[in-house]
Design an enzyme around this catalytic site. Structure first.
Site, mmCIF file in Angstrom:
data_model
loop_
_atom_site.group_PDB
_atom_site.id
_atom_site.type_symbol
_atom_site.label_atom_id
_atom_site.label_comp_id
_atom_site.label_asym_id
_atom_site.label_seq_id
_atom_site.Cartn_x
_atom_site.Cartn_y
_atom_site.Cartn_z
ATOM 1 N N LYS A 9 -5.347 1.967 9.690
ATOM 2 C CA LYS A 9 -5.544 0.580 9.273
ATOM 3 C C LYS A 9 -5.425 -0.375 10.478
ATOM 4 O O LYS A 9 -4.950 0.017 11.554
ATOM 5 C CB LYS A 9 -4.504 0.229 8.196
ATOM 6 C CG LYS A 9 -4.673 1.048 6.904
ATOM 7 C CD LYS A 9 -3.661 0.617 5.841
ATOM 8 C CE LYS A 9 -3.828 1.423 4.563
ATOM 9 N NZ LYS A 9 -2.896 0.951 3.489
ATOM 10 N N TYR A 49 -11.321 -1.254 -2.063
ATOM 11 C CA TYR A 49 -10.081 -1.254 -2.867
ATOM 12 C C TYR A 49 -10.317 -1.800 -4.279
ATOM 13 O O TYR A 49 -9.372 -2.302 -4.909
ATOM 14 C CB TYR A 49 -9.003 -2.062 -2.154
ATOM 15 C CG TYR A 49 -8.210 -1.267 -1.125
ATOM 16 C CD1 TYR A 49 -7.520 -0.097 -1.476
ATOM 17 C CD2 TYR A 49 -8.119 -1.698 0.200
ATOM 18 C CE1 TYR A 49 -6.783 0.615 -0.535
ATOM 19 C CE2 TYR A 49 -7.377 -0.988 1.146
ATOM 20 C CZ TYR A 49 -6.704 0.167 0.761
ATOM 21 O OH TYR A 49 -5.961 0.878 1.679
ATOM 22 N N PHE A 57 -1.115 -7.693 -5.181
ATOM 23 C CA PHE A 57 -1.235 -7.613 -3.724
ATOM 24 C C PHE A 57 -2.685 -7.512 -3.242
ATOM 25 O O PHE A 57 -2.931 -7.368 -2.047
ATOM 26 C CB PHE A 57 -0.399 -6.434 -3.180
ATOM 27 C CG PHE A 57 -0.733 -5.082 -3.785
ATOM 28 C CD1 PHE A 57 -1.826 -4.348 -3.350
ATOM 29 C CD2 PHE A 57 0.070 -4.545 -4.782
ATOM 30 C CE1 PHE A 57 -2.127 -3.098 -3.900
ATOM 31 C CE2 PHE A 57 -0.225 -3.294 -5.342
ATOM 32 C CZ PHE A 57 -1.329 -2.579 -4.891
ATOM 33 N N ARG A 85 -1.727 13.524 2.266
ATOM 34 C CA ARG A 85 -0.840 12.572 1.581
ATOM 35 C C ARG A 85 0.617 12.869 1.948
ATOM 36 O O ARG A 85 1.409 11.950 2.120
ATOM 37 C CB ARG A 85 -1.008 12.640 0.049
ATOM 38 C CG ARG A 85 -2.384 12.272 -0.475
ATOM 39 C CD ARG A 85 -2.628 10.867 -0.899
ATOM 40 N NE ARG A 85 -1.578 10.105 -1.465
ATOM 41 C CZ ARG A 85 -1.712 8.776 -1.673
ATOM 42 N NH1 ARG A 85 -2.832 8.140 -1.352
ATOM 43 N NH2 ARG A 85 -0.725 8.091 -2.181
ATOM 44 N N THR A 91 3.953 5.264 0.021
ATOM 45 C CA THR A 91 3.337 3.960 0.312
ATOM 46 C C THR A 91 4.326 3.023 1.005
ATOM 47 O O THR A 91 3.994 2.374 2.000
ATOM 48 C CB THR A 91 2.865 3.309 -1.015
ATOM 49 O OG1 THR A 91 2.096 4.258 -1.741
ATOM 50 C CG2 THR A 91 2.069 2.062 -0.750
ATOM 51 N N ARG A 102 4.193 7.309 7.892
ATOM 52 C CA ARG A 102 4.652 5.985 7.452
ATOM 53 C C ARG A 102 6.133 5.783 7.758
ATOM 54 O O ARG A 102 6.537 4.690 8.144
ATOM 55 C CB ARG A 102 4.327 5.799 5.969
ATOM 56 C CG ARG A 102 2.828 5.500 5.762
ATOM 57 C CD ARG A 102 2.425 5.636 4.325
ATOM 58 N NE ARG A 102 1.119 5.048 4.030
ATOM 59 C CZ ARG A 102 0.487 5.201 2.862
ATOM 60 N NH1 ARG A 102 1.041 5.923 1.901
ATOM 61 N NH2 ARG A 102 -0.685 4.633 2.663
ATOM 62 N N ASN A 112 1.042 -0.317 6.429
ATOM 63 C CA ASN A 112 1.618 1.031 6.459
ATOM 64 C C ASN A 112 0.751 2.031 7.238
ATOM 65 O O ASN A 112 0.776 3.221 6.978
ATOM 66 C CB ASN A 112 1.934 1.501 5.034
ATOM 67 C CG ASN A 112 0.715 1.473 4.132
ATOM 68 O OD1 ASN A 112 -0.391 1.196 4.597
ATOM 69 N ND2 ASN A 112 0.906 1.766 2.863
ATOM 70 N N HIS A 115 -4.348 5.114 5.494
ATOM 71 C CA HIS A 115 -4.838 5.303 4.120
ATOM 72 C C HIS A 115 -5.249 6.753 3.949
ATOM 73 O O HIS A 115 -5.758 7.366 4.890
ATOM 74 C CB HIS A 115 -6.069 4.417 3.864
ATOM 75 C CG HIS A 115 -6.788 4.789 2.601
ATOM 76 N ND1 HIS A 115 -6.398 4.323 1.368
ATOM 77 C CD2 HIS A 115 -7.815 5.660 2.374
ATOM 78 C CE1 HIS A 115 -7.178 4.872 0.437
ATOM 79 N NE2 HIS A 115 -8.045 5.675 1.021
ATOM 80 N N GLU A 126 -14.853 7.398 -1.482
ATOM 81 C CA GLU A 126 -14.417 6.749 -0.239
ATOM 82 C C GLU A 126 -15.163 7.283 0.990
ATOM 83 O O GLU A 126 -15.484 6.519 1.900
ATOM 84 C CB GLU A 126 -12.909 6.925 -0.069
ATOM 85 C CG GLU A 126 -12.127 6.138 -1.116
ATOM 86 C CD GLU A 126 -10.623 6.335 -1.042
ATOM 87 O OE1 GLU A 126 -9.913 5.690 -1.830
ATOM 88 O OE2 GLU A 126 -10.143 7.127 -0.200
HETATM 89 P P1 IDP Z 1 -1.434 4.450 -1.078
HETATM 90 O O1 IDP Z 1 -2.090 3.828 0.137
HETATM 91 O O2 IDP Z 1 -0.138 5.121 -0.735
HETATM 92 O O3 IDP Z 1 -2.374 5.333 -1.866
HETATM 93 P P2 IDP Z 1 -1.820 2.450 -3.184
HETATM 94 O O4 IDP Z 1 -0.910 2.277 -4.344
HETATM 95 O O5 IDP Z 1 -3.142 3.085 -3.427
HETATM 96 O O6 IDP Z 1 -0.997 3.238 -2.039
HETATM 97 O O7 IDP Z 1 -2.022 1.009 -2.550
HETATM 98 C C1 IDP Z 1 -3.033 0.781 -1.594
HETATM 99 C C2 IDP Z 1 -2.451 -0.024 -0.472
HETATM 100 O O8 IDP Z 1 -2.064 -1.305 -0.965
HETATM 101 C C3 IDP Z 1 -1.158 0.524 0.156
HETATM 102 O O9 IDP Z 1 -1.381 1.523 1.122
HETATM 103 C C4 IDP Z 1 -0.565 -0.720 0.775
HETATM 104 O O10 IDP Z 1 -1.221 -1.069 2.000
HETATM 105 C C5 IDP Z 1 -0.901 -1.768 -0.292
HETATM 106 N N1 IDP Z 1 0.168 -1.918 -1.284
HETATM 107 C C6 IDP Z 1 0.503 -1.060 -2.286
HETATM 108 N N2 IDP Z 1 1.537 -1.511 -3.019
HETATM 109 C C7 IDP Z 1 1.867 -2.714 -2.488
HETATM 110 C C8 IDP Z 1 2.858 -3.705 -2.800
HETATM 111 O O11 IDP Z 1 3.644 -3.554 -3.741
HETATM 112 N N3 IDP Z 1 2.880 -4.804 -1.996
HETATM 113 C C9 IDP Z 1 2.020 -4.996 -0.962
HETATM 114 N N4 IDP Z 1 1.069 -4.100 -0.635
HETATM 115 C C10 IDP Z 1 0.996 -2.968 -1.372
HETATM 116 MG MG MG Z 2 -4.137 4.798 -2.869
#
Ligand code: IDP
Ligand code: MG
Length: 137
Positions: A9, A49, A57, A85, A91, A102, A112, A115, A126
């Site tokens: 990212k 997304y 968010f 993963r 996350t 992470r 983070n 992705h 994707e």
């Molecule tokens: P992932 O990347 O671990 O699959 P997802 O739930 O798919 O997590 O969320 C996509 C992205 O959205 C996360 O990687 C992170 O950058 C952001 N994100 C997820 N949850 C939150 C939150 O509670 N606050 C702010 N950003 C979030």
């Molecule tokens: Mg995800």
């Protein structure tokens, strides 16, 4: 053999972590079969997304993802979706296991660093979002 989409990212690129992340993938035998750098527009980040559009968010996430260049990769290996993963970690970097990308490198639940696709269906969507067949070796 399975494929998944990986993104370093904009925070990871800005902080000079491309080599560090790619090295971890290679060390674990997750083969990089396509790779390029791009700077997503806000619209492209929203399309990528789209599943999260109802989340609180979403605005901030798509601003962040379009804030600078990112590196997108296709990884190929046995069971690569789950293995990648696991290598990424949770996350929220505060909840991510020791030794994960992470846990070691992320600064924030949003920023983070990486992705990874979460299922074969999302991986197919994707990968096709960024690459055509000729770009995957
Ligand atoms: P992932 O990347 O671990 O699959 P997802 O739930 O798919 O997590 O969320 C996509 C992205 O959205 C996360 O990687 C992170 O950058 C952001 N994100 C997820 N949850 C939150 C939150 O509670 N606050 C702010 N950003 C979030
Ligand atoms: Mg995800």
């Amino acid at each position: 053999m399975q494929r998944t989409l990986s993104i370093i990212k904009p925070d990871g690129v800005r902080r000079g972590l491309v080599g560090e992340v790619a090295g971890r993938l290679e060390k674990q035998g997750l083969n990089i079969v396509a790779m390029k750098m791009l700077h997503m527009t806000k619209k492209q980040a929203e399309g990528f997304y789209a599943v999260h559009r109802e989340q609180p968010f979403f605005e901030s996430l798509t601003d962040f993802m379009s804030s600078g260049p990112a590196v997108v990769m296709v990884l190929e290996a046995d069971d690569v979706i789950a293995r990648y993963r696991e290598l990424m970690g949770a996350t929220d970097c505060r909840e991510a296991a020791e030794g994960t990308i992470r846990r070691d490198l992320a600064t924030d639940i949003e920023k983070n660093v990486v992705h990874g696709s979460d299922s074969p269906e999302t991986a197919a969507f994707e990968i096709a979002y960024f690459f055509n067949q000729l770009e995957i070796v």
